[in-house]
Design an enzyme around this catalytic site. Structure first.
Site, PDB file in Angstrom:
ATOM      1  CG  HIS A  42      -2.010   1.000   1.173  1.00  0.00           C
ATOM      2  ND1 HIS A  42      -3.109   0.878   0.352  1.00  0.00           N
ATOM      3  CD2 HIS A  42      -2.182   2.167   1.843  1.00  0.00           C
ATOM      4  CE1 HIS A  42      -3.910   1.922   0.521  1.00  0.00           C
ATOM      5  NE2 HIS A  42      -3.365   2.717   1.414  1.00  0.00           N
ATOM      6  CG  HIS A  88     -10.573   3.649   2.231  1.00  0.00           C
ATOM      7  ND1 HIS A  88     -11.245   3.857   3.411  1.00  0.00           N
ATOM      8  CD2 HIS A  88      -9.256   3.753   2.558  1.00  0.00           C
ATOM      9  CE1 HIS A  88     -10.393   4.103   4.389  1.00  0.00           C
ATOM     10  NE2 HIS A  88      -9.170   4.037   3.887  1.00  0.00           N
TER      11      HIS A  88
END
Length: 732
Positions: A42, A88
């Site tokens: 990430h 998300h």
């Protein structure tokens, strides 16, 4: 350090060996947590960076490309647009309301941390099967309601309009939905702020909400695949407070006018860790931080928790020495915490203290600017040869009539008007919105400072990306640009959110590599550079990856009035521009009527694509068009039907085709235009070299194309009401 702890932090054996080399010793738990977060997929892009490096990122109008909090382009007269898209996905599947809400909050901070006032929210959503009464269907409808509620809650409370997006559905997303958030802001070109921390002795100031334990390990969680156990991870999903973020935004915008600061960074994924390391890393600096001075929301918090918490609505500032109290005064006015927690150094290291005791000492560059880059193996998926050999509907496989096919396709959630979603969003707050959700085509705002109309459009066909990841990704760029051009605006640049499966699967890495090649080729050919973006990998549940979904947002500008994308009045002559080639691979017809994904995609002709853009843009400048729309999912028949429904204006159309079903084909680079001045339009159309065909005219109470005929009121009833009924579980 024991192996159990190392594995729990998702650190591989080779990575741990690298940590030992960097430190020259064993890391302590805090240092291991920092490495784990900064080297997570990430934060580090370790699997994807190899392929992202080839993206075109420069153009005369690009002020800031990838590498900062957001991209920036020049929109004229000393003004700039700041924009970015992020994912998300994992948090939204675990806790849909808060996951989606904090996704919005995070992308908003990325924009206003650059000095811009946020003007636009948009979102790209993917859900699984919502039609039916199975456990999966009910859960997907629950996810739709939760995600939309979270987006609406945060955006509405912040006072930022949500003016567009795209929402589609496929069984490949049953175990892993996608929630991609886009935001755009406006700033003066000479008042942009960057995420840097330089100048030894300059103070480092923590501002915003207090730090709690929410979101611990979020960056690491977002770098892992799902299974049934992951659904219990709600404590790792952050809880957002949009009212606190509103105060934070206003405080920051006030601060930016004062000249007190060097740089500023949002505390997003990995919280205080990523913000501090990124700021110092960009500047080649070091930093000292006293963690006991961090404002805390909970008792007995540890240095590990403070560094890795992903509590929302927080920023890190590098201020000019001597301006500390002035900065604190501004945030006190807005009832927000502001504490000096450290200072910039020349050491190149991050030194962390806890009540005077040094608890971590880590070189910054290996974590921020020189994280490991993986060269993962790639392999063409075996399924591609199988689907490439399948029969297409044009070969006479389908047995139902075109009217039956039309009825089935038009009733698909992907096609239906999403008023259930956008009615929850405030699209008009701020009084700048000129094209809002529900009206087809690109969304648009007016920039009051320079009179420019700014258009934004999202696109990605996941089915076509599954069939051919390279062409599918290129098509997302072309289609989003086409939507912008159909409004009469000039497409300028993109941001992307690249959603793929597990990178440890060599077939997924092949899809990703091919997708990047497609984006690279399209952006170069169409002269629309990439200025920002995000990669979301590990979108996999129980070994099943999502369809590749490289979502693209194109941003463009126009100084003249924008074109509507629907029928606006009776009696307008309607033309089809572009070639119909019988493209059914990855089409909605193939999915709905034949229940399969089969075939191969043709290459995109970028010269014709750009010629189509230029034709409509020029025609709009000459004021010879009434409306224009890109031919999209469902082909000409479905595109015309949607255009008719918006103001319930019918039309009579005849499309000459080689095969009856070509009214549903999804060939690229096509548009439907309503013409005010046929003589002038025909001159431009002939000059473009593109094929153009008159289909008929708008008007009347019936929508007719070839043998299909339906009352417009009946069509509009389905279009505007059925999606809401599906999500509420009232009809299947």
């Amino acid at each position: 350090m024991d192996q159990k702890t190392i594995k729990a932090h998702k650190i591989s054996d080779s990575e741990y060996k690298k940590i030992l080399e960097i430190l020259g010793r064993e890391p302590n738990l805090l240092e291991l947590g920092i490495f784990s977060s900064m080297w997570s997929e990430h934060c580090s892009y370790k699997s994807s960076k190899k392929y992202l490096n080839g993206f075109p990122t420069k153009a005369p109008w690009v002020i800031q490309g990838p590498g900062e909090n957001a991209g920036v382009i020049d929109i004229g007269d000393g003004m700039a647009a700041v924009f970015k898209m992020e994912s998300h996905n994992h948090p939204s599947y675990i806790e849909p309301f808060q996951g989606a809400a904090t996704g919005v909050g995070g992308i908003l901070r990325d924009i206003f941390t650059m000095g811009a006032r946020v003007e636009v929210n948009m979102n790209s959503l993917r859900f699984g099967d919502v039609i039916g009464d199975s456990k999966v269907n009910r859960y997907q409808r629950y996810l739709v309601k939760g995600v939309v509620g979270g987006i609406a809650h945060y955006g509405n409370c912040m006072g930022i309009p949500t003016i567009g997006g795209e929402t589609t559905f496929d069984s490949s997303f049953n175990g892993n939905i996608l929630v991609n958030a886009f935001a755009l802001g406006i700033v003066k070109s000479d008042e942009i702020f960057y995420g840097k921390a330089e100048g030894a002795g300059n103070p480092v100031i923590y501002v915003g909400s207090k730090t709690g334990r929410d979101g611990l390990g979020g960056a690491v969680m977002a770098s892992d695949s799902f299974n049934e156990e992951n659904k219990s991870l709600r404590p790792t999903v952050q809880v957002g407070d949009p009212f606190a973020e509103k105060l934070l935004m206003e405080a920051c915008l006030e601060l930016f006018k004062k000249g007190y600061i060097i740089g500023i960074q949002d505390m997003g994924a990995a919280g205080l860790t990523s913000s501090s390391f990124e700021m110092a890393g960009r500047s080649g600096s070091g930093m000292i931080m006293h963690l006991d001075k961090v404002p805390m929301r909970e008792n007995e918090m540890t240095p590990y928790e403070l560094m890795l918490s992903e509590s929302q609505e927080r920023m890190l500032i590098c201020a000019k020495k001597g301006c500390e109290e002035k900065v604190k005064e501004i945030f006190a006015k807005w009832d927000l915490d502001a504490e000096v927690i450290g200072e910039v150094t020349n050491s190149g290291n991050m030194e962390l203290f806890w009540y005077g005791k040094k608890v971590a000492d880590v070189p910054i560059a290996p974590l921020s600017e020189a994280a490991p880059i993986l060269d993962r193996p790639v392999k063409k998926p075996a399924y591609l040869d199988k689907i490439a050999s399948g029969n297409l509907c044009g070969c006479g496989v389908s047995k139902i009539s075109n009217k039956e096919a039309f009825d089935k396709i038009f009733a698909e959630p992907e096609i239906l008007n999403k008023n259930f979603i956008y009615d929850q969003y405030d699209a008009n707050i701020g009084t700048n919105t000129i094209k809002k959700p529900g009206f087809l085509g690109a969304a648009a705002i007016r920039v009051k400072e320079n009179g420019v109309n700014l258009c934004m459009a999202m696109d990605c066909n996941s089915r076509m990306n599954y069939i051919n990841p390279r062409i599918g990704a290129a098509l997302a760029v072309a289609a989003s640009g086409r939507k912008v051009a159909m409004s009469g605006a000039v497409p300028l640049a993109i941001t992307d959110c690249l959603n793929y499966g597990n990178p440890q699967n060599e077939e997924v890495m092949w899809q990703f590599a091919q997708g990047c090649e497609g984006i690279k080729a399209a952006c170069k050919a169409l002269n629309t550079p990439v200025v920002s973006g995000n990669v979301s990998l590990y979108n996999e549940t129980d070994g099943v990856s999502i369809q590749p979904t490289p979502a693209i947002v194109m941003v463009g500008t126009a100084k003249n009035a924008l074109l509507p994308s629907h029928f606006t009045k009776n009696g307008v002559n309607v033309y089809l521009i572009g070639d119909t080639k019988g493209v059914f691979a990855g089409s909605l017809y193939m999915k709905v009527v034949e229940n399969r994904i089969t075939g191969t995609l043709p290459e995109i002709d970028f010269i014709k694509e750009r010629a189509l853009w230029d034709l409509v843009i020029e025609a709009n400048k000459c004021e010879i068009l009434e409306f224009a729309n890109s031919v999209g999912v469902g082909g000409v028949a479905i595109t015309l039907a949607k255009m008719a429904c918006i103001e319930q204006i019918g039309g009579n159309f005849d499309m000459i085709v080689d095969d009856d079903r070509d009214i549903f084909d999804e060939s690229f680079s096509r548009a439907i235009v309503g013409v005010k001045n046929e003589t002038e339009f025909l001159k431009l159309a002939k000059k473009s070299g593109l094929k153009f065909t008159k289909l008929g005219a708008s008007g009347g109470e019936t929508f007719k194309i070839n043998e299909i005929s339906v009352k417009i009121k009946q069509l509009a009833e389905i279009y505007f009401n059925k999606f809401s009924q599906i999500i509420k579980g009232e009809t299947f």
